[in-house]
Design an enzyme around this catalytic site. Structure first.
Site, PDB file in Angstrom:
ATOM      1  N   GLU A 165       0.795  -1.227   0.000  1.00  0.00           N
ATOM      2  CA  GLU A 165       0.000   0.000   0.000  1.00  0.00           C
ATOM      3  C   GLU A 165       0.826   1.275   0.000  1.00  0.00           C
ATOM      4  O   GLU A 165       0.788   2.058   0.967  1.00  0.00           O
ATOM      5  CB  GLU A 165      -0.959   0.019   1.203  1.00  0.00           C
ATOM      6  CG  GLU A 165      -1.930  -1.150   1.237  1.00  0.00           C
ATOM      7  CD  GLU A 165      -3.033  -0.971   2.272  1.00  0.00           C
ATOM      8  OE1 GLU A 165      -2.999  -0.007   3.051  1.00  0.00           O
ATOM      9  OE2 GLU A 165      -3.956  -1.807   2.295  1.00  0.00           O
ATOM     10  N   GLU A 366      -5.102  -8.647   1.235  1.00  0.00           N
ATOM     11  CA  GLU A 366      -5.734  -8.307   2.518  1.00  0.00           C
ATOM     12  C   GLU A 366      -7.215  -8.083   2.312  1.00  0.00           C
ATOM     13  O   GLU A 366      -7.621  -7.409   1.363  1.00  0.00           O
ATOM     14  CB  GLU A 366      -5.196  -6.993   3.130  1.00  0.00           C
ATOM     15  CG  GLU A 366      -3.863  -7.101   3.781  1.00  0.00           C
ATOM     16  CD  GLU A 366      -3.372  -5.768   4.352  1.00  0.00           C
ATOM     17  OE1 GLU A 366      -4.208  -4.922   4.753  1.00  0.00           O
ATOM     18  OE2 GLU A 366      -2.145  -5.581   4.362  1.00  0.00           O
TER      19      GLU A 366
HETATM   20  C1  PNW Z   1      -4.174  -1.621   5.697  1.00  0.00           C
HETATM   21  N1  PNW Z   1      -7.083   4.177   5.003  1.00  0.00           N
HETATM   22  O1  PNW Z   1      -4.113  -0.317   6.184  1.00  0.00           O
HETATM   23  C2  PNW Z   1      -2.826  -2.177   6.085  1.00  0.00           C
HETATM   24  O2  PNW Z   1      -2.122  -2.829   5.055  1.00  0.00           O
HETATM   25  C3  PNW Z   1      -2.826  -2.958   7.359  1.00  0.00           C
HETATM   26  O3  PNW Z   1      -1.559  -2.860   7.949  1.00  0.00           O
HETATM   27  C4  PNW Z   1      -3.950  -2.476   8.259  1.00  0.00           C
HETATM   28  O4  PNW Z   1      -3.904  -3.049   9.525  1.00  0.00           O
HETATM   29  C5  PNW Z   1      -5.241  -2.796   7.552  1.00  0.00           C
HETATM   30  O5  PNW Z   1      -5.288  -2.222   6.260  1.00  0.00           O
HETATM   31  C6  PNW Z   1      -6.494  -2.378   8.318  1.00  0.00           C
HETATM   32  O6  PNW Z   1      -6.541  -0.986   8.457  1.00  0.00           O
HETATM   33  C7  PNW Z   1      -4.907   0.745   5.849  1.00  0.00           C
HETATM   34  O7  PNW Z   1      -7.242   5.023   5.915  1.00  0.00           O
HETATM   35  C8  PNW Z   1      -4.991   1.760   6.779  1.00  0.00           C
HETATM   36  O8  PNW Z   1      -7.550   4.370   3.866  1.00  0.00           O
HETATM   37  C9  PNW Z   1      -5.705   2.897   6.493  1.00  0.00           C
HETATM   38  C10 PNW Z   1      -6.332   3.014   5.263  1.00  0.00           C
HETATM   39  C11 PNW Z   1      -6.262   1.997   4.327  1.00  0.00           C
HETATM   40  C12 PNW Z   1      -5.540   0.863   4.627  1.00  0.00           C
END
Ligand code: PNW
Length: 462
Positions: A165, A366
């Site tokens: 990401e 994921e």
């Molecule tokens: C992903 N947003 O994070 C990550 O790859 C993981 O480490 C995380 O724990 C998981 O999703 C759940 O959140 C994100 O704000 C965190 O758009 C924030 C965002 C998107 C993905």
């Protein structure tokens, strides 16, 4: 009746180093930007840090056994850069590499396929001090690091991912500043995005040079599922702008060899993109063996309407140059993250990339949900909402496959409850519950359900 997934479909669980390992000072590890950030007052909920997390650094063998007992076929984990190359450059730190070698050996011994991510957000602090992702040199440091890890583990890991990401690294890290390193600067965020793209390309080249020929190279993105609030032209244009910043800023160079023209035009007030050197797009467009897709929830946008009143000072935005876009609350049920549950979004993404890049295998690296899970006293944790979420999203994957998408695997986020970044330990994404006071692991009912799906390759009708 049940529905079957293709033979060989990978059923996995996923984690990331900083979210589970703890042991920040063990065996020569230095600080990453997430250590610095989480130890800065006001940055994470309740001041939570990854200092202990799920203590996986010390419980590695037990956690692998847990997955083996569940019949999980693959495990997606990340390597902590400051554990294996503490200053972000130069010689490897052998004890750090030994931890990952032992982890991989444990996995292989139990027949679990290791899927290694090189960068899940924990940049060595020394490299941030030298400028971080907005600086071009960081991309070259990443390629050296990729080479070093491939040399150490390439004989036993065959599925490699450069970045997880990059949108979050660039735009939450340097745009809105809600993630480490907590900077809020639109130009820095766009520079970071480019240097993450370049790091991916240079890192992929370094992996190819160091891995045996069967080594597979991938990247994991969180492409946006961006919907327009209405089909009015100004809302469709807001959708186009956000799609460019969420997705095409990465897939343009990575999959097609150039930045989208509309993105360059939309951001012309911030930068002329002179930090993109001749030749960079060719490096970034490295042939991939698969594309990893993370999906949780969609985004709904519209053109912002000006009510003529003096507004409040805007919060720093993760969307450079998109001040004219309003974000709407998507309809539907919500998880504990307040994210809407929308499995069609996952279907749409898989079909989009199947059409956009024919022949490129896709992997859902994921997907999952946070809920307020509580042990019920008799040693179980009941999480029917998570089972419903997983079922609906797996059904979306199955529909995408039957409509022609070449999806090779699915990784549930996450194996364990863990450190959910700025939310600290308040959000539980695990299939396995963690009592942080005792580090006791308890299977949630979703873990038992997913275990059945993984063992049989079938999704029970619901
Ligand atoms: C992903 N947003 O994070 C990550 O790859 C993981 O480490 C995380 O724990 C998981 O999703 C759940 O959140 C994100 O704000 C965190 O758009 C924030 C965002 C998107 C993905």
């Amino acid at each position: 009746m049940t529905v079957n997934f293709p033979p060989g479909f990978l059923w996995g669980t996923a984690t990331a180093a900083y979210q589970i390992e703890g042991a920040p000072h063990a065996d020569g590890r230095t600080a990453s930007i997430w250590d610095t950030f989480s130890h800065t007052p006001g940055r994470t909920l309740g001041g939570d840090t990854g200092d202990t997390a799920t203590d996986h650094y010390n419980r590695r063998a037990d956690d692998v056994r847990l997955m083996a007992d569940l019949g999980i076929g693959a495990y997606r984990f990340s390597v902590s850069w400051p554990r294996v190359q503490p200053s972000g450059r130069g010689h490897p730190n052998q004890p750090g590499l030994d931890f990952y070698r032992a982890l991989v050996d444990d996995l292989l011994e139990h027949g679990i396929r290791p899927v290694l991510t090189l960068y899940h957000w924990d940049l060595p602090q020394e490299l941030e001090t030298a400028g971080g992702w907005p600086e071009r040199g960081t991309a070259h440091r990443f390629a050296d690091y990729a080479h070093l890890v491939a040399e150490a583990l390439g004989d036993r890991v065959d599925m490699w991912t450069t970045l997880n990401e990059p949108w979050c690294s660039a735009f939450l890290g340097y745009g809105s500043g809600v993630h480490a390193p907590g900077r809020a600067d639109e130009l820095a965020a766009l520079r970071a995005a480019h240097h993450l793209n370049l790091a991916h390309g240079l890192g992929a080249q370094a992996l190819r040079a160091a891995l045996p020929s069967h080594g597979q190279v991938s990247v994991t993105l969180n492409p946006g599922v961006v919907r327009a609030f209405t089909d009015a032209p100004q809302d469709i244009d807001a959708q186009r702008r956000i799609d460019a910043l969420a997705t095409r800023i990465f897939t343009g160079p990575m999959l097609h060899g150039s930045y989208p023209e509309d993105l360059l035009a939309d951001t012309a007030g911030i930068t002329d993109w002179a930090f993109v050197h001749d030749g960079d797009p060719g490096v970034i467009k490295h042939p991939l063996d698969s594309l990893g897709i993370n999906y949780y929830t969609p985004t709904v946008v519209a053109a912002a309407t000006d009510n003529g009143l003096p507004g409040e000072a805007p919060e720093p935005s993760p969307w450079p140059g998109a001040a004219g876009v309003a974000f709407h609350r998507p309809p539907g049920k919500r998880t504990a993250m307040d994210w809407s549950v929308d499995p069609t979004g996952l279907y749409d993404l898989l079909v989009r990339f199947a059409e956009e890049v024919p022949g490129l295998p896709l992997v859902v690296t994921e997907n999952g949900a946070a809920y307020d899970d509580k042990p019920d006293g008799d040693g179980t944790v009941h999480d029917p909402e998570r089972i419903a979420y997983l079922h609906a999203h797996l059904d979306a994957v199955r529909r995408a496959i039957s409509d022609g998408a070449d999806v090779r695997g699915y990784f549930l986020w996450s194996l364990l409850d863990n450190f959910e970044w700025a939310h600290g330990y308040s959000k539980r994404f695990g299939a396995v519950h963690v009592d942080y006071a005792t580090q006791t692991r308890t299977l949630k009912s979703s873990a038992r359900w997913y275990s059945q799906v993984a063992r049989t390759g079938r999704l029970p009708l619901y």
